[in-house]
Design an enzyme around this catalytic site. Structure first.
Site, PDB file in Angstrom:
ATOM      1  CB  SER A 277     -31.824 -65.178  10.322  1.00  0.00           C
ATOM      2  OG  SER A 277     -31.346 -65.227   9.013  1.00  0.00           O
TER       3      SER A 277
ATOM      4  CG  ASP B 182     -30.110 -58.902   7.342  1.00  0.00           C
ATOM      5  OD1 ASP B 182     -31.160 -58.949   6.683  1.00  0.00           O
ATOM      6  OD2 ASP B 182     -29.768 -59.798   8.144  1.00  0.00           O
TER       7      ASP B 182
ATOM      8  CG  HIS C 203     -33.885 -61.087   7.781  1.00  0.00           C
ATOM      9  ND1 HIS C 203     -32.509 -61.003   7.854  1.00  0.00           N
ATOM     10  CD2 HIS C 203     -34.204 -62.337   8.211  1.00  0.00           C
ATOM     11  CE1 HIS C 203     -32.017 -62.142   8.290  1.00  0.00           C
ATOM     12  NE2 HIS C 203     -33.021 -62.975   8.516  1.00  0.00           N
TER      13      HIS C 203
ATOM     14  CG  ASN D  93     -33.005 -71.151   8.427  1.00  0.00           C
ATOM     15  OD1 ASN D  93     -32.228 -71.217   9.369  1.00  0.00           O
ATOM     16  ND2 ASN D  93     -33.740 -70.080   8.172  1.00  0.00           N
TER      17      ASN D  93
END
Length: 869
Positions: A590, A334, A406, A512
Site C-alpha cells: 500500500s 481508499d 490509510h 502483502n
C-alpha cells in the site's frame, strides 16, 4: 568660426563617425547586422603553461565594426586549453584546439596549438566508468530466504511478530473478517443481450445510453424481484452490473443458479470484500527517527524521515525537473480522507465521493455498527468518519485508532503539500488528489463499491446509490488503488477495462501475502502492479511476488526492525481527533504503490500531453534493474526511478574529470577533462602522485561529491602511486565506480585514504564494535570540513548510521569530535570544521553508543573531506 574651432569640430566628428552625420560611409551606408567575427591573435602556438589573451570584433557586411557586442568564448577541446568569458586562455596539455567567439549567431575562430618541451614528462591514459550511482551502490546483506520460498503470514493471527527495541509489538495485515457481504450478489449482463455497447465503450458517457442500459438491467431482474426472490440494491449501467440482495428464507445458491442459467447473464458472483494493503502496528511504540539533512530537499520539517524511501527513487534530482502541477489530478481509491489535515488539505479536490455501503460490523464489546460509519451510504463526502482497530481472530472491531486513515497516508505519499514548512512532503509537491472512499471503517470494501469508485475516479458514470448515476466533470489520468484481494470479479475487471479505456493509468498494490498468489485488481493486465522493497532494496518480507509484478517501489519492511524502517506520511489520530505526522512510518505494498503514482504525476506534470500508455512505458522502461537481469517475478521491470523516468535516461550525463594529486602533500597538481575517457597531464615535475577521477553532473565541473561516481587508480580507498623521474610517457589506465571503503580499516595503520575533495562510503559491519578510519593529507594551512551523510537517507534512520566522527592527529591524538550536527533538529550526521596546518590527519567513524538497527547489523554512511567551512 576660428581655425582652432574648426579643427576641434573635425576631430570630434572623426571619433566616432556616428556622432556627426549618421556614420557609415559618410552617412550613406549605416552599420548593418553582424556578418563576421574577427579573432585576434590568429592561428598560433604557445608553450604549455603560457597564457593567451584573445579579443574579438564584430563586422557587418561592409566591413564596418558593429559596436556594443558581447562575445561567447569556447575551446573545442578543453583537454588542451580552456578559455574564460573574457577571452583568457589557460593551457592544460599539449595538443590542438580551436578557439571561437560568437555573437548574434555569428562565430569566428582560430587554431591554438599547445606545445611542450621534448624533455617533458607526461602521464596519460583512459578512465572508464563502472556502473551508475543510481544503482544501489553498496553490497547489502541478504536478511531472509529467497523470495520464491517465503512463507505467508501466519494464518492463525495474520500477524508478523517483530522485535521493537525491547517493546512488545506486532504488525497486522488488514484483511476482511468476512469473505463477502452476506446474501449479496453481483449480476453482470452481456452487452448484446442488453442491446448495449461493449464494456469500456465511450458510448456510456451518453445519458441516453445509460438510461437504456439501466432500464434493460432492471427489466431483466423485474420478474424475480416481483416474486420476492431478490431485491435490486444498485445498478451500474456503465458496466452492465446490478447488485442484488437475497431476502431471508430464500436460497441464495438457488437464485444464483437460476440467474447463471439466464442466457442474458454473463456472470453471477458473490459481492466479495477486499482490504487495503497496509501493515499496521498494534501495541508497542515506534523508535524515535534519527535523521540527517539531505543534499537537496523541501523545507518540510519531517522530510528527513522520508529520506530513505525518497532517496531510493532519486527524487531529489527528479525535483530539479518537476515537483508536480496543480493541473494534474490523481484519484486515490481508499478509505477516505480528512479535509482538515494541514499537511495535505491544500492539494485535495472538492469532487470526491463516498461509495461505502452499510455492511453490518460487530463490536467486540457488544452491539454492532456499519462499515460506512456515517450512516448515510453513498454520498458526495469522502471524509472518513472514524477508523477502528480490528480483532481478526474474533471478527469484530475494538477501539479507535490513534494512528489511522490509510487513505490519508497513501495520499500524503503521492501529494502532501511540499516545501511549505509543514510536516512531510509528497512525491509530487504540487498535485491535486481526488479522494474516492470505497473502504469502510474496518479497512475493507466490496467489489461492487470498489468498482463504482473506480468508474467515478476515471470520470465515468457510477451508481449513485439512489437509483441513478454520478460522475465528476473529468476523469483522473492517474488512479492509485492500495487495496485488493485474492479473488478477481467480473464487475471489477469490467470497471478496470472501462477506466483504462477512458484514459486512466491504474496503479495498484500487489499484496502483502508474501506468496506468489496473484491479487486483484493489481494482477489485471491493464493495471501496474507494484511490489515493495525495504531500505536495503530487497523484496520486503511481506510483499506478494510473481509473474504479474510490473514494478517495485519502497514500501518499508517490518522484518528489518522497528518503525523507522517504514514509509513516513500523513495520518490522523482518531482518539484525540487531530492530524499527525510524527512516527507515521507504515509498511506495505500500500505504501509502495503511491510512490509509483506520485512519479507518474511528476511525469504528467512535465509532459501534459502523454497518454496513460506512454506514462506507463516511462515508468517501466527507466527503472533500476534489481534481482535477476531483466524483468523478474520479484521486482518486475525494476525499481521505479523518478529522475530516470522524467529524463528518459538510465544514466546521468556528465564529464569525467581526472585529478593529479601529489602523494606526499595531498596538493592538487592539475585537473583535466577526459575526452571520450582519454586524459593527459603534460610537463609533470618529478615526484610521486596519485590519480583520482570523477564524473560531474551536466558538465558542472564538480567531482568527488556523493553520490557521483568517483575513484582512483589502484582503488579509491587504497590508491596506487605513479612515480615520475624524468622525461617520458607514463600510462595509467583505470576504472572508477562507487567509492567503497576497504576493510580492515579500523586502525591508523590500516586506514583507508581519503583525499580533500573526495568521499568514501562505508558500512559498520557490527555497530557495537566496528570503527572505520581514513587518512587525510592536508596540503596547506586553512579551514577544512569533514562530514558524514547517510548513503540513501538520513543518518540514524532506516539503514543509515547515527555516526560519531573524530578528527585525530598523525599520532592518534583526538583533536575534535562531533556526534550530531544539530540534535534539536534531529540532524544526526556528524561534522567537524577545523583550521589545520599541513600534514597527515585521521578520521574515525563509529556508531553512537554502538547502536545499529534492531535485529541485524550493517549500517551505512558516507564520509567526505573538503576545504573551507
Amino acid at each position: 568660426m576660428s581655425k582652432t574651432q574648426r579643427v576641434v569640430m573635425l576631430l570630434a566628428c572623426l571619433l566616432p563617425l556616428s556622432a556627426c552625420g549618421g556614420g557609415g560611409d559618410g552617412g550613406n551606408n549605416p552599420v548593418g547586422a553582424v556578418a563576421s567575427v574577427i579573432i585576434s591573435p590568429g592561428n598560433q602556438s604557445v608553450q604549455l603553461g603560457g597564457g593567451v589573451q584573445y579579443s574579438a570584433v564584430a563586422k557587418d557586411g561592409n566591413g564596418h565594426t558593429v559596436a556594443g557586442r558581447t562575445f561567447t568564448w569556447a575551446s573545442s577541446n578543453e583537454t588542451f586549453a580552456t578559455i574564460s568569458s573574457s577571452g583568457l586562455v589557460t593551457t592544460i596539455a599539449a595538443g590542438i584546439t580551436s578557439i571561437s567567439a560568437s555573437t548574434d549567431g555569428i562565430a569566428g575562430s582560430s587554431q591554438l596549438t599547445v606545445t611542450a618541451s621534448s624533455s617533458a614528462a607526461t602521464i596519460q591514459g583512459t578512465v572508464t566508468l563502472s556502473g551508475n550511482y543510481l544503482t544501489p551502490p553498496v553490497p547489502l546483506h541478504s536478511k531472509r530466504a529467497a523470495p520464491d520460498v517465503l512463507p505467508p503470514l501466519p494464518q492463525s493471527s495474520k500477524s508478523l511478530a517483530v522485535s521493537n527495541a525491547g517493546t512488545a509489538s506486532r504488525w497486522v495485515a488488514t484483511r476482511p473478517f468476512i469473505d463477502q457481504v452476506p446474501n449479496e450478489w453481483i449480476v453482470t449482463f452481456k452487452p448484446a443481450a442488453m442491446a448495449s455497447p461493449a464494456i469500456g465503450s465511450v458510448a456510456y458517457r451518453s445519458s441516453a445510453t445509460l438510461a437504456r442500459a439501466d432500464g434493460a438491467i432492471r427489466g431483466a431482474l423485474a420478474a424475480r424481484a416481483s416474486a420476492g426472490q431478490l431485491n435490486i440494491a444498485g445498478v451500474s449501467p456503465t458496466i452492465l452490473a446490478a447488485r442484488v440482495t437475497i431476502p431471508a428464507g430464500v436460497s441464495s445458491d438457488a437464485i444464483a443458479a437460476s440467474l447463471r442459467a439466464d442466457p442474458s447473464v454473463l456472470a453471477v458472483e458473490p459481492n466479495r470484500l477486499m482490504a487495503h494493503y497496509g501493515l499496521e502496528r498494534v501495541g508497542g511504540s515506534a523508535r524515535a527517527p534519527q535523521p540527517a539533512p539531505p543534499l537537496i530537499a523541501p523545507n518540510d520539517p519531517l522530510y528527513q524521515r522520508q529520506a530513505w524511501h525518497y532517496g531510493m527513487i532519486d527524487l531529489e534530482r527528479a525535483w530539479q525537473t518537476s515537483t508536480g502541477s496543480n493541473t494534474v489530478v490523481v484519484a486515490v481509491i481508499d478509505n477516505g480522507i480528512r479535509f482538515d489535515h494541514p499537511g495535505i488539505a491544500a492539494n485535495l479536490t472538492n469532487d470526491g465521493y463516498d461509495f461505502v455501503s452499510q455492511v453490518p460490523i460487530a463490536i467486540c464489546a457488544g452491539g454492532s455498527t456499519t462499515s460506512a460509519g456515517d450512516n448515510d451510504g453513498y454520498d458526495p463526502d469522502p471524509t472518513i468518519p472514524f477508523d477502528v482497530n480490528l480483532d481478526p481472530n474474533s471478527g469484530c472491531i475494538t477501539t479507535l485508532k490513534s494512528s489511522g486513515n490509510h487513505g490519508m497516508h497513501v495520499a500524503g505519499t503521492i501529494g502532501a503539500t511540499g516545501n511549505d514548512g509543514v510536516g512531510v512532503t509528497g512525491v509530487a509537491w504540487s498535485v491535486k488528489i481526488r479522494p474516492v472512499r470505497v473502504l469502510g471503517i474496518a479497512g475493507s470494501g466490496s467489489n461492487y463499491d470498489i468498482a463504482q469508485g473506480l468508474l467515478y475516479a476515471a470520470g465515468l458514470p457510477a451508481d449513485n446509490g439512489n437509483g441513478g448515476t454520478v460522475a465528476p466533470a473529468f476523469g483522473a489520468k492517474i488512479i492509485n488503488m492500495s487495496l485488493g484481494g485474492p479473488s478477481g470479479a467480473t464487475v471489477l475487471q469490467n470497471a478496470v477495462t472501462a477506466a483504462s479505456n477512458a484514459g486512466s493509468l491504474i496503479i495498484a498494490a500487489a499484496g502483502n501475502d508474501g506468496t506468489s498468489t496473484p491479487n486483484f485488481p493489481a494482477s489485471y493486465p491493464e493495471v501496474v502492479s507494484v511490489s515493495a522493497v525495504g531500505p536495503d532494496a530487497i523484496l520486503a518480507s511481506y510483499s506478494t511476488f510473481g509473474s504479474t509484478i510490473d514494478i517495485a517501489a519502497p514500501g518499508g519492511d517490518v522484518a528489518d526492525g522497528d518503525g523507522s524502517f517504514g514509509v513516513e506520511s500523513t495520518a490522523w489520530d482518531f482518539v484525540n481527533n487531530m492530524p499527525i505526522y510524527d512516527n507515521q512510518t507504515w509498511n506495505g505494498t500500500s505504501m509502495a504503490s503511491p510512490h509509483v503514482a506520485g512519479v507518474a504525476a511528476l511525469i504528467l506534470a512535465a509532459n501534459p500531453g502523454l497518454t496513460a500508455a506512454q506514462i506507463r512505458a516511462r515508468l517501466e522502461t527507466y527503472t533500476i534493474d534489481l534481482g535477476a537481469a531483466g524483468k523478474d517475478n520479484q521486482y518486475g521491470n525494476g525499481l521505479v526511478n523518478a529522475r530516470n523516468a522524467l529524463t528518459q535516461t538510465n544514466a546521468v550525463t556528465g564529464t569525467i574529470r581526472v585529478r593529479l594529486i601529489a602523494s606526499a602533500t595531498g596538493a592538487v597538481v592539475s585537473t583535466v577533462a577526459a575526452v571520450n575517457g582519454v586524459y593527459q597531464f603534460t610537463d609533470v615535475p618529478n615526484g610521486t602522485y596519485v590519480i583520482y577521477a570523477g564524473q560531474d553532473e551536466g558538465g558542472d565541473g564538480s567531482i568527488g561529491i556523493r553520490p557521483r561516481l568517483w575513484g582512483a587508480k589502484g582503488g579509491t580507498a587504497t590508491p596506487s602511486t605513479v612515480t615520475i623521474s624524468g622525461p617520458g610517457v607514463t600510462t595509467a589506465d583505470f576504472t572508477i565506480g562507487f567509492p567503497i571503503e576497504a576493510e580492515s580499516n579500523n586502525t591508523i595503520a590500516t586506514a583507508d585514504v581519503l583525499p580533500v575533495g573526495g568521499y568514501l562510503a562505508g558500512l559498520l559491519a557490527n555497530p557495537a564494535t566496528d570503527v572505520d578510519v581514513s587518512q587525510v593529507r592536508i596540503p596547506t594551512n586553512g579551514t577544512y570540513t569533514f562530514e558524514t551523510h547517510g548513503l540513501l537517507g538520513a543518518c540514524g534512520f532506516a539503514l543509515e548510521e547515527d555516526t560519531v566522527l573524530e578528527l585525530m592527529s598523525s599520532t592518534g591524538t583526538v583533536l575534535a569530535t562531533n556526534d550530531d550536527i544539530n540534535t534539536n533538529s534531529d540532524l544526526l550526521c556528524s561534522r567537524i570544521t577545523s583550521v589545520l596546518a599541513p600534514g597527515v590527519y585521521y578520521l574515525r567513524v563509529s556508531a553512537f553508543n554502538g547502536q545499529g538497527a534492531p535485529g541485524f547489523l550493517n549500517r551505512r554512511y558516507t564520509v567526505s573531506a573538503r576545504s573551507g567551512p
